[in-house]
Design a protein around this motif. Structure first.
Motif, mmCIF file in Angstrom:
data_model
loop_
_atom_site.group_PDB
_atom_site.id
_atom_site.type_symbol
_atom_site.label_atom_id
_atom_site.label_comp_id
_atom_site.label_asym_id
_atom_site.label_seq_id
_atom_site.Cartn_x
_atom_site.Cartn_y
_atom_site.Cartn_z
ATOM 1 N N THR A 17 7.012 136.529 1.726
ATOM 2 C CA THR A 17 5.770 136.872 0.266
ATOM 3 C C THR A 17 5.525 135.742 -0.528
ATOM 4 O O THR A 17 6.411 134.870 -1.120
ATOM 5 N N GLY A 18 4.227 135.763 -0.769
ATOM 6 C CA GLY A 18 4.063 135.782 -1.916
ATOM 7 C C GLY A 18 3.171 134.225 -1.718
ATOM 8 O O GLY A 18 2.722 134.017 -2.332
ATOM 9 N N LEU A 19 3.235 134.073 -0.360
ATOM 10 C CA LEU A 19 2.481 132.550 -0.437
ATOM 11 C C LEU A 19 1.603 132.820 0.624
ATOM 12 O O LEU A 19 1.384 133.580 0.802
ATOM 13 N N LEU A 20 0.314 132.379 -0.385
ATOM 14 C CA LEU A 20 -0.650 132.343 -0.262
ATOM 15 C C LEU A 20 -0.938 130.655 1.109
ATOM 16 O O LEU A 20 -0.483 129.694 0.357
ATOM 17 N N VAL A 21 -1.789 131.147 1.888
ATOM 18 C CA VAL A 21 -2.048 129.957 3.336
ATOM 19 C C VAL A 21 -3.396 129.415 3.452
ATOM 20 O O VAL A 21 -4.493 130.196 3.259
ATOM 21 N N PHE A 22 -4.705 128.794 2.815
ATOM 22 C CA PHE A 22 -5.562 128.331 3.435
ATOM 23 C C PHE A 22 -5.631 127.845 4.874
ATOM 24 O O PHE A 22 -5.364 126.728 4.987
ATOM 25 N N GLY A 23 -6.395 128.393 5.765
ATOM 26 C CA GLY A 23 -6.758 128.518 6.633
ATOM 27 C C GLY A 23 -5.665 129.710 7.769
ATOM 28 O O GLY A 23 -4.457 130.075 6.977
ATOM 29 N N SER A 24 -6.376 129.353 9.290
ATOM 30 C CA SER A 24 -5.464 130.850 9.611
ATOM 31 C C SER A 24 -6.284 130.679 11.175
ATOM 32 O O SER A 24 -5.011 131.114 12.226
ATOM 33 N N THR A 25 -7.124 129.388 12.043
ATOM 34 C CA THR A 25 -6.679 129.448 12.758
ATOM 35 C C THR A 25 -6.194 128.078 13.352
ATOM 36 O O THR A 25 -6.334 127.806 14.536
ATOM 37 N N VAL A 46 1.320 128.139 -2.801
ATOM 38 C CA VAL A 46 0.253 127.671 -2.013
ATOM 39 C C VAL A 46 0.345 127.338 -0.957
ATOM 40 O O VAL A 46 0.692 125.625 -1.537
ATOM 41 N N ILE A 47 0.074 127.219 -0.090
ATOM 42 C CA ILE A 47 0.147 125.612 1.065
ATOM 43 C C ILE A 47 -1.787 125.656 1.784
ATOM 44 O O ILE A 47 -2.375 126.719 1.778
ATOM 45 N N ASN A 48 -2.022 124.629 1.583
ATOM 46 C CA ASN A 48 -3.314 124.592 2.236
ATOM 47 C C ASN A 48 -3.302 124.098 3.610
ATOM 48 O O ASN A 48 -3.246 122.680 3.867
ATOM 49 N N ALA A 49 -3.879 124.301 4.609
ATOM 50 C CA ALA A 49 -3.745 124.370 5.739
ATOM 51 C C ALA A 49 -5.053 124.100 6.641
ATOM 52 O O ALA A 49 -4.967 123.605 8.236
ATOM 53 N N CYS A 87 -15.907 116.784 0.349
ATOM 54 C CA CYS A 87 -15.927 118.421 -0.025
ATOM 55 C C CYS A 87 -14.824 119.003 0.059
ATOM 56 O O CYS A 87 -13.962 119.468 -0.046
ATOM 57 N N ILE A 88 -14.808 118.655 1.582
ATOM 58 C CA ILE A 88 -13.405 120.364 2.160
ATOM 59 C C ILE A 88 -12.125 119.504 2.377
ATOM 60 O O ILE A 88 -11.311 120.259 1.342
ATOM 61 N N ASN A 89 -11.809 117.965 2.351
ATOM 62 C CA ASN A 89 -10.271 117.397 1.964
ATOM 63 C C ASN A 89 -10.304 116.567 0.932
ATOM 64 O O ASN A 89 -9.559 116.259 0.869
ATOM 65 N N SER A 90 -11.110 116.872 -0.233
ATOM 66 C CA SER A 90 -10.982 116.489 -1.038
ATOM 67 C C SER A 90 -11.041 117.105 -2.409
ATOM 68 O O SER A 90 -10.547 117.055 -2.978
ATOM 69 N N LEU A 91 -12.620 117.622 -3.062
ATOM 70 C CA LEU A 91 -12.660 118.474 -3.360
ATOM 71 C C LEU A 91 -11.843 120.466 -3.939
ATOM 72 O O LEU A 91 -11.630 120.471 -4.105
ATOM 73 N N ALA A 92 -11.798 120.763 -2.128
ATOM 74 C CA ALA A 92 -11.896 121.781 -2.004
ATOM 75 C C ALA A 92 -9.130 121.826 -2.689
ATOM 76 O O ALA A 92 -9.355 122.608 -3.743
ATOM 77 N N PRO A 93 -8.865 120.553 -2.200
ATOM 78 C CA PRO A 93 -7.843 120.457 -2.423
ATOM 79 C C PRO A 93 -7.284 120.506 -3.616
ATOM 80 O O PRO A 93 -6.256 121.079 -4.489
ATOM 81 N N ALA A 94 -8.713 119.831 -4.320
ATOM 82 C CA ALA A 94 -7.958 119.234 -6.004
ATOM 83 C C ALA A 94 -7.679 120.813 -6.757
ATOM 84 O O ALA A 94 -7.225 120.822 -8.274
ATOM 85 N N ALA A 95 -9.613 121.260 -6.178
ATOM 86 C CA ALA A 95 -9.259 122.595 -6.914
ATOM 87 C C ALA A 95 -8.528 123.785 -6.864
ATOM 88 O O ALA A 95 -7.836 124.281 -7.737
ATOM 89 N N MET A 96 -7.724 123.712 -5.507
ATOM 90 C CA MET A 96 -6.338 124.532 -5.583
ATOM 91 C C MET A 96 -5.054 124.380 -6.413
ATOM 92 O O MET A 96 -4.431 125.060 -6.760
ATOM 93 N N GLN A 122 0.069 120.359 0.622
ATOM 94 C CA GLN A 122 -1.167 119.631 0.576
ATOM 95 C C GLN A 122 -0.290 118.938 2.061
ATOM 96 O O GLN A 122 0.268 118.476 2.273
ATOM 97 N N ILE A 123 -1.230 119.160 3.485
ATOM 98 C CA ILE A 123 -0.946 118.309 4.784
ATOM 99 C C ILE A 123 -2.045 117.021 4.312
ATOM 100 O O ILE A 123 -3.248 117.172 4.565
#
Ligand SMILES: NC(=O)C1=CN([C@@H]2O[C@H](COP(=O)(O)OP(=O)(O)OC[C@H]3O[C@@H](n4cnc5c(N)ncnc54)[C@H](O)[C@@H]3O)[C@@H](O)[C@H]2O)C=CC1
Length: 283
Positions: A2-10, A52-55, A73-82, A95-96
């Motif tokens: 609980t309390g874990l937020l994951v980016f990515g779902s499928t 937070v995990i970015n998958a 944008c997706i692989n660099s700017l977004a994880p940096a903002a996260m 981050q993976i």
């Protein structure tokens, strides 16, 4: 968890995270679009997670050569903002990343502090992401992995099983070496790392994690055929026989001793993971 937020779902890893941590919150593309980094940061601040995990990632290696701005944008700017948003909340961010940050030279397994030198746009954007995360100032970890496979999404195992049923012979590259890694083992490693980081706020950094033993794509293909009971013959070819828009590293071997030393996480034997994936695909 609980309390874990994951980016990515499928995706491959996100699907396995969902299996192992069904209590976590998963943000698919419809909930968090990584081409909008500020929206990803806002999602973290709104959820107020404990980790937070970015998958999620732009993983189309060849297409990244022509869609570099979007991949960046997706692989660099977004994880940096996260990572900045996680730092603001004081929670760990994981981050993976990928073996493609290296130039593939030599035969020695790459260590975390070896010089990087991506051969293509995908690796370059992932490397920029690593740097942006490190600059965010919070508690972070980057898990570099390689040759991910699972029963979901697009991957080498599924391609080989499909082609192996249709053809008598397949020509597969034999001069690229690395460790195939089950997505389920990556998900388990991510969760172990996050748990450990929550207990020890000083913990983090870059870590390598891949399945053992190292092999070639052709060697991996032969094992897949055997495991799946397919009689398709695998013939060795060289990288130059199979041109692709993006260059691939010849040496993708990762030295995984640091993650064992600091987190007690061992390299998984990919044969065991492959057996499970083949069984799942045949069901
Ligand atoms: N697949 C592989 O062989 C390797 C993957 N990696 C890394 O492992 C991580 C996980 O990879 P996989 O699970 O294999 O990837 P995948 O391609 O199976 O899944 C990627 C996920 O990202 C999501 N995504 C893509 N673009 C998006 C966007 N604009 N907004 C929101 N979500 C978006 C997709 O919907 C999907 O859920 C990635 O960081 C990847 O770079 C590292 C080494 C090798």
């Amino acid at each position: 968890m609980t309390g874990l937020l994951v980016f990515g779902s499928t995706g491959q890893v996100a699907t396995e995270l969902r299996r192992l941590a069904p209590d976590a919150s998963f943000l698919g593309r419809e909930a968090a679009e990584l081409s909008d980094p500020e929206a990803c940061a806002a999602a973290i601040l709104a959820h107020r997670p404990e980790a937070v995990i970015n998958a999620a990632a732009y993983t189309a290696v060849d297409r990244a050569e022509s869609e570099t701005e979007l991949a960046q944008c997706i692989n660099s700017l977004a994880p940096a903002a996260m990572a900045r948003a996680a730092a603001e909340l004081g929670v760990p961010f994981l981050q993976i990343s990928t073996d493609y940050v290296f130039d593939g030279s030599g035969e020695r397994p790459w260590r975390e502090d070896d010089a990087t030198g991506p051969l293509g746009a995908y690796g370059a954007t992932k490397l920029d992401g690593e740097r942006g995360i490190a600059e965010a100032g919070g508690q972070w970890a980057v898990l570099r992995t390689s040759w991910v496979f699972s029963a979901h999404g697009a991957n080498f195992v599924k391609t080989m099983m499909r082609l192996g049923k249709e053809r008598d012979e397949l020509r597969v590259v034999a001069d690229q070496h690395g460790g195939p890694t089950p997505a389920a083992d990556i998900a388990a490693a991510c969760l172990d790392m996050i748990r450990s980081m929550r207990k020890q706020p000083g913990k983090g950094g870059i870590y390598h994690f891949s399945g053992a033993p190292d092999t070639s794509w052709a060697g991996f293909a032969r094992t897949i055929m055997k495991q799946a009971g397919l009689s398709c013959r695998v013939t060795d070819i060289s990288t130059s026989d199979y041109p692709t828009p993006a260059r691939r590293p010849g040496n993708s071997r990762l030295d995984c001793r640091a993650i064992m030393r600091d987190f007690g996480i061992a390299r998984p034997d990919w044969h065991a993971g492959l057996e499970k994936v083949v069984t799942e695909l045949e069901q």
